[in-house]
Design a protein around this motif. Structure first.
Motif, short mmCIF file in Angstrom:
data_model
loop_
_atom_site.label_atom_id
_atom_site.label_comp_id
_atom_site.label_asym_id
_atom_site.label_seq_id
_atom_site.Cartn_x
_atom_site.Cartn_y
_atom_site.Cartn_z
N GLU A 13 45.85 40.70 38.67
CA GLU A 13 44.83 41.94 39.14
C GLU A 13 44.38 42.66 37.76
OE1 GLU A 13 47.08 44.28 41.52
OE2 GLU A 13 47.46 42.72 43.07
N LYS A 14 45.08 42.61 36.87
CA LYS A 14 44.94 43.38 35.48
C LYS A 14 43.63 42.50 34.90
CE LYS A 14 45.00 46.42 32.13
NZ LYS A 14 44.63 47.87 32.44
N SER A 15 42.48 43.34 34.56
CA SER A 15 41.33 42.60 33.81
C SER A 15 41.81 42.47 32.39
CB SER A 15 40.20 43.56 33.78
OG SER A 15 39.07 43.04 33.25
N LEU A 16 41.88 41.18 32.02
CA LEU A 16 42.15 40.67 30.60
C LEU A 16 40.84 39.76 30.14
CD1 LEU A 16 45.63 39.93 31.40
CD2 LEU A 16 44.94 42.05 30.20
N PHE A 17 40.96 39.63 28.70
CA PHE A 17 40.04 38.80 28.25
C PHE A 17 41.05 37.52 27.86
CE2 PHE A 17 37.14 36.58 25.21
CZ PHE A 17 36.09 36.86 25.86
N SER A 18 40.43 36.30 28.06
CA SER A 18 41.30 35.13 27.89
C SER A 18 40.64 33.80 27.13
CB SER A 18 41.99 34.62 29.01
OG SER A 18 40.98 33.92 30.04
N CYS A 55 29.19 39.47 20.70
CA CYS A 55 30.29 40.17 21.14
C CYS A 55 30.97 39.95 22.49
CB CYS A 55 30.01 41.85 21.17
SG CYS A 55 31.34 42.76 21.18
N ALA A 56 32.19 39.85 22.66
CA ALA A 56 32.88 39.43 23.88
C ALA A 56 32.60 40.51 25.07
CB ALA A 56 34.43 39.22 23.51
N SER A 57 32.67 41.68 24.60
CA SER A 57 32.45 42.66 25.58
C SER A 57 31.12 42.62 26.33
CB SER A 57 32.37 44.13 24.88
OG SER A 57 31.34 44.40 23.72
N ASP A 58 30.09 41.96 25.78
CA ASP A 58 28.86 41.66 26.55
C ASP A 58 28.93 40.33 27.67
OD1 ASP A 58 27.75 43.48 24.80
OD2 ASP A 58 27.02 42.07 23.38
N PHE A 59 30.28 39.94 28.07
CA PHE A 59 30.58 39.00 28.73
C PHE A 59 29.54 38.95 30.39
CE2 PHE A 59 33.79 41.88 30.05
CZ PHE A 59 33.93 41.55 31.63
N ALA A 76 34.74 34.23 38.89
CA ALA A 76 32.93 34.56 39.61
C ALA A 76 32.16 33.43 39.46
CB ALA A 76 32.65 35.91 39.33
N LEU A 77 32.16 33.01 37.91
CA LEU A 77 31.54 32.11 37.40
C LEU A 77 31.45 30.87 38.11
CD1 LEU A 77 31.25 33.03 33.84
CD2 LEU A 77 29.37 33.21 35.11
N MET A 78 33.04 30.26 38.19
CA MET A 78 33.17 29.08 38.95
C MET A 78 32.77 29.26 40.45
SD MET A 78 34.69 26.77 37.30
CE MET A 78 36.01 25.83 38.09
N ARG A 79 32.87 30.40 41.10
CA ARG A 79 32.62 30.39 42.36
C ARG A 79 30.91 30.27 42.68
NH1 ARG A 79 36.38 35.55 44.31
NH2 ARG A 79 38.18 34.28 44.65
N THR A 126 38.70 37.18 32.68
CA THR A 126 39.80 36.39 33.62
C THR A 126 39.16 36.52 34.99
OG1 THR A 126 41.23 38.35 33.96
CG2 THR A 126 41.94 36.57 32.35
N SER A 127 38.66 37.65 35.43
CA SER A 127 37.89 37.74 36.56
C SER A 127 36.57 37.19 36.63
CB SER A 127 37.72 39.39 37.13
OG SER A 127 39.06 39.96 37.21
N ASN A 128 35.76 37.61 35.56
CA ASN A 128 34.54 36.95 35.46
C ASN A 128 34.53 35.45 35.46
OD1 ASN A 128 31.72 37.78 35.12
ND2 ASN A 128 31.79 36.57 32.99
#
Length: 252
Positions: free
Chosen positions: A6-11, A220-224, A161-164, A156-158
């Motif tokens: 559930e925690k939003s992480l970057f991976s 920048c990764a924060s712009d994902f 969503a992109l796969m869906r 991780t959540s994004n």
């Protein structure tokens, strides 16, 4: 485990083939992790070596990391810093091996199984300039060592969503299913899209690593999830040829 889901992480996930599981590769991975501050961890989980649970890391356990990679009955190795995704400086590494490693059964699979090494970071760490630089340098170094066929970097959540959005139910190595904030196309995908074309794509941070090409959709990764990132995703898909993606979603 639900907290980690559930925690939003970057991976960053690195996909590669290996059926030998030699200690030299594990040692190389350990050296890179250590070089960029991702070793030693606070916790280590390595199958039967740690009774299938996280244990407090001790210097005497260093060899466990490399030994577990070659051990036939161990299907994953995990490292964690802080062991709490609510901590601002939490990170975790999950190195998952193909189930065909299990007892090395003399069975010829209908497909070539792959291994995945994933490094997770909190946005608290990602926001720190030195941690962000270490994360990116570590991933690029691991790609150079492992020589994977593919890698992806995103929230991780994004990623889900992109796969869906691409109507893809699960990961498939045969073709590129989606473009993430960060991407690495190994030799197989370079042959499909054209190495020179990939090197000349209008993306950010385009560079050759090993036999493949690494690139990001923004600087920048924060712009994902930004409009800038989505526009670049559409632009790169058009550049590569939307027909080369099994499904091409107009908005993603």
């Amino acid at each position: 485990m639900s907290k980690y889901i559930e925690k939003s992480l970057f991976s960053a996930s690195i996909y590669y083939y290996d059926s030998k599981y030699e200690a030299e590769l594990a040692q190389g991975v350990l050296d890179i992790l250590e070089r960029y501050g991702f070793f030693p961890p606070d916790k280590l989980c390595a199958g039967k070596y740690t009774r299938d649970k996280y244990m407090d890391y001790k210097p005497s356990m260093r060899q466990v990391f490399t030994s577990a990679y070659g051990e036939k009955d161990i299907l994953s190795v995990e490292l964690a810093k802080k062991y709490d995704p609510d901590a601002a400086d939490f990170w975790k590494l999950l190195w998952a091996f193909t189930f065909h490693k299990f007892k090395r059964l003399p069975v010829v699979p209908k497909y070539e199984p792959w291994n995945v090494l994933t490094l997770f970071m909190t946005y608290g760490l990602l926001a720190q300039e030195h941690s962000y630089a270490a994360f990116m340098s570590c991933i690029k170094a691991l790609i150079g060592l492992i020589n994977p066929f593919y890698a992806e970097l995103d929230d991780t959540s994004n990623s889900i969503a992109l796969m869906r959005a691409a109507h893809e139910p699960c990961f498939k190595p045969e073709y590129v299913q989606q473009l993430y904030w960060g991407n690495y196309f190994g030799e197989r995908h370079c042959l499909r899209y054209g190495f020179d074309k990939l090197m000349q794509m209008p993306a950010y941070n385009v560079q050759q690593i090993g036999n493949g090409v690494f690139f990001t959709l923004t600087d920048c990764a924060s712009d994902f999830s930004s409009g800038k990132c989505r526009r670049m995703r559409r632009k790169i898909k058009r550049y590569l040829g939307g027909w080369l993606f099994r499904r091409f979603h107009a908005n993603y």
